[in-house]
Design an enzyme around this catalytic site. Structure first.
Site, PDB file in Angstrom:
ATOM      1  CE  LYS A 112     -23.083  38.488   6.503  1.00 41.80           C
ATOM      2  NZ  LYS A 112     -21.678  38.130   6.388  1.00 41.80           N
ATOM      3  CE  LYS A 193     -24.338  41.894  12.876  1.00 40.79           C
ATOM      4  NZ  LYS A 193     -23.244  40.968  12.871  1.00 40.79           N
ATOM      5  CE  LYS A 196     -15.635  43.535  10.224  1.00 40.13           C
ATOM      6  NZ  LYS A 196     -16.154  42.164  10.220  1.00 40.13           N
TER       7      LYS A 196
HETATM    8  N1  AQP Z   1     -22.736  45.204  16.814  1.00 39.89           N
HETATM    9  C1  AQP Z   1     -21.985  44.318  17.457  1.00 39.89           C
HETATM   10  N2  AQP Z   1     -22.010  44.283  18.792  1.00 39.89           N
HETATM   11  C2  AQP Z   1     -21.239  43.378  19.464  1.00 39.89           C
HETATM   12  N3  AQP Z   1     -20.416  42.489  18.857  1.00 39.89           N
HETATM   13  C3  AQP Z   1     -20.367  42.503  17.517  1.00 39.89           C
HETATM   14  N4  AQP Z   1     -19.676  41.792  16.614  1.00 39.89           N
HETATM   15  C4  AQP Z   1     -19.990  42.203  15.364  1.00 39.89           C
HETATM   16  N5  AQP Z   1     -20.892  43.191  15.427  1.00 39.89           N
HETATM   17  C5  AQP Z   1     -21.147  43.410  16.741  1.00 39.89           C
HETATM   18  C6  AQP Z   1     -18.718  40.729  16.943  1.00 39.89           C
HETATM   19  O1  AQP Z   1     -17.508  41.021  16.256  1.00 39.89           O
HETATM   20  C7  AQP Z   1     -16.869  39.796  15.898  1.00 39.89           C
HETATM   21  C8  AQP Z   1     -16.479  39.827  14.436  1.00 39.89           C
HETATM   22  O2  AQP Z   1     -17.653  39.787  13.636  1.00 39.89           O
HETATM   23  P1  AQP Z   1     -17.731  39.881  12.084  1.00 39.89           P
HETATM   24  O3  AQP Z   1     -16.395  39.834  11.480  1.00 39.89           O
HETATM   25  O4  AQP Z   1     -18.797  38.947  11.593  1.00 39.89           O
HETATM   26  O5  AQP Z   1     -18.232  41.382  11.929  1.00 39.89           O
HETATM   27  P2  AQP Z   1     -19.627  42.061  11.606  1.00 39.89           P
HETATM   28  O6  AQP Z   1     -19.507  43.520  11.760  1.00 39.89           O
HETATM   29  O7  AQP Z   1     -20.728  41.329  12.288  1.00 39.89           O
HETATM   30  O8  AQP Z   1     -19.646  41.849  10.081  1.00 39.89           O
HETATM   31  P3  AQP Z   1     -20.824  41.594   9.138  1.00 39.89           P
HETATM   32  O9  AQP Z   1     -20.322  41.880   7.781  1.00 39.89           O
HETATM   33  O10 AQP Z   1     -22.049  42.256   9.630  1.00 39.89           O
HETATM   34  O11 AQP Z   1     -20.923  40.055   9.267  1.00 39.89           O
HETATM   35  P4  AQP Z   1     -22.053  39.171   9.837  1.00 39.89           P
HETATM   36  O12 AQP Z   1     -23.320  39.715   9.214  1.00 39.89           O
HETATM   37  O13 AQP Z   1     -21.643  37.816   9.325  1.00 39.89           O
HETATM   38  O14 AQP Z   1     -22.016  39.257  11.326  1.00 39.89           O
HETATM   39  C9  AQP Z   1     -17.852  38.681  16.226  1.00 39.89           C
HETATM   40  O15 AQP Z   1     -17.493  38.088  17.459  1.00 39.89           O
HETATM   41  C10 AQP Z   1     -19.160  39.395  16.384  1.00 39.89           C
HETATM   42  O16 AQP Z   1     -20.025  38.732  17.285  1.00 39.89           O
END
Ligand code: AQP
Length: 329
Positions: A112, A193, A196
């Site tokens: 990040k 992955k 968001k």
């Molecule tokens: N691609 C994914 N596959 C399975 N599980 C996922 N999660 C996120 N992406 C995947 C799970 O969702 C929960 C919330 O995660 P988050 O709010 O961190 O969402 P995100 O999409 O992962 O958001 P970002 O902005 O990319 O944040 P970072 O980079 O911090 O993860 C979690 O339980 C996550 O495992």
């Protein structure tokens, strides 16, 4: 009942299929059998530059989605992180137990921070706040996607360290990660992955997308130069991801899907998957709209959740403060 705890960041206008299949679906299932605590991690959402108005809106949209996806506030403690100050308070104690080098090894921070112009100290210490988010409820299980495994390890290390130095206080929480949906991949970049913050718009299927938009994204998903539909993550990551999503949403095993599509083309699979996704997201979208029509009621539900959460969190914090040697207030 054993306790579970998990959180999600309000960092987008909609959750995506990875969030649902990797995490929220398990949250909903576990509320039947567990003492469940789930929160919207708004304090984590300010570790990168943000717009306050948008954050407020996204916090409500996140709550509305969690309710629409099946969380029941009568059985589950659903709340917003910033409304429970014990998270930040325990976070400080945990920061003082974390080695600088240890924090620097978090791969998500490395990924990040590489994408940010200026990197805040909050982004660096975020996994430590996350450890406090978890430990303050002393849960046994933490249902998350695979990307959170390293943060869970840090949480366990910190719990163990606290217990060793100050006396047994925290059970060591176990990750609860379902193998088949632990990682949903970006449609445009099927080795990364679905995320968001990191995915391009074409790479994410958002739950609140118009079905036409989702169908177009699925139609444009990156596949491979072959024609055969088969599950092979290494050589056919795009097709395997589509099959995984299809299977998770319908409950039909991947092998059965592969047999169904014998002799058919990628276009058929994509078209059918778009329909499956639309069938799932349609009712969710409608319900989200109706929750958002009454933001006062939504805020009331969240405030009640925060109050319940505080009862547990305050108990843990009082014990922690006493054990580290703070005077009783
Ligand atoms: N691609 C994914 N596959 C399975 N599980 C996922 N999660 C996120 N992406 C995947 C799970 O969702 C929960 C919330 O995660 P988050 O709010 O961190 O969402 P995100 O999409 O992962 O958001 P970002 O902005 O990319 O944040 P970072 O980079 O911090 O993860 C979690 O339980 C996550 O495992």
């Amino acid at each position: 009942k054993p306790r579970v705890l998990s959180g999600i960041q309000p960092t987008a206008d909609s959750f995506h299929l990875g969030n649902y299949l990797g995490a929220v679906r398990q949250w909903v299932a576990l509320q039947e059998t567990h003492d469940a605590f789930y929160f919207i991690a708004d304090m984590h959402a300010i570790t990168v530059e943000h717009d306050p108005k948008l954050l407020r809106k996204r916090t409500r949209v996140s709550a509305a989605q969690l309710l629409a996806l099946g969380l029941d506030p009568a059985r589950t403690t659903l709340f917003v992180q910033s409304q429970v100050p014990e998270h930040a308070e325990l976070g400080w104690v945990m920061q003082c137990l974390t080695g600088f080098g240890e924090a620097g090894r978090m791969t998500q921070f490395k990924d990040k921070s590489a994408k940010q112009g200026t990197v805040s100290v909050g982004l660096f210490t975020y996994p430590i706040l996350q450890a406090a988010d978890i430990l303050v409820y002393r849960p046994e299980f933490v249902p998350v996607g695979e990307d959170q495994r390293q943060h869970l390890e840090l949480t366990r290390d910190l719990a163990q360290r606290f217990n060793t130095r100050f006396g047994k206080t925290f059970p060591l929480p176990e990750p609860y990660i379902l193998k088949d949906t632990a990682k949903i991949f970006d449609l445009q970049e099927p080795q990364a992955k679905m995320s968001k913050s990191a995915s391009s718009p074409g790479g994410i299927v958002e739950l609140l997308d118009d079905p036409k938009v989702s169908a177009k994204k699925i139609r444009s998903a990156v596949t491979d130069a072959e024609r055969e539909i088969r599950y092979d993550v290494e050589n056919k990551p795009g097709i395997s991801n589509l099959l995984g999503i299809y299977s998770a949403l319908t409950g039909r095993p991947v092998d059965a899907l592969v047999a169904d599509y014998d002799g058919k083309g990628y276009g058929d699979l994509k078209k059918d998957l778009a329909e499956v996704v639309a069938e799932f997201t349609g009712p969710v979208r409608d319900q989200v709209k109706s929750y958002l029509d009454d933001p006062a009621e939504l805020d009331k539900t969240l405030a009640a959740g925060a109050q319940r959460a505080r009862e547990v969190a305050a108990g843990t914090l009082a014990r922690v403060y006493d054990r580290v040697g703070f005077l009783k207030g």
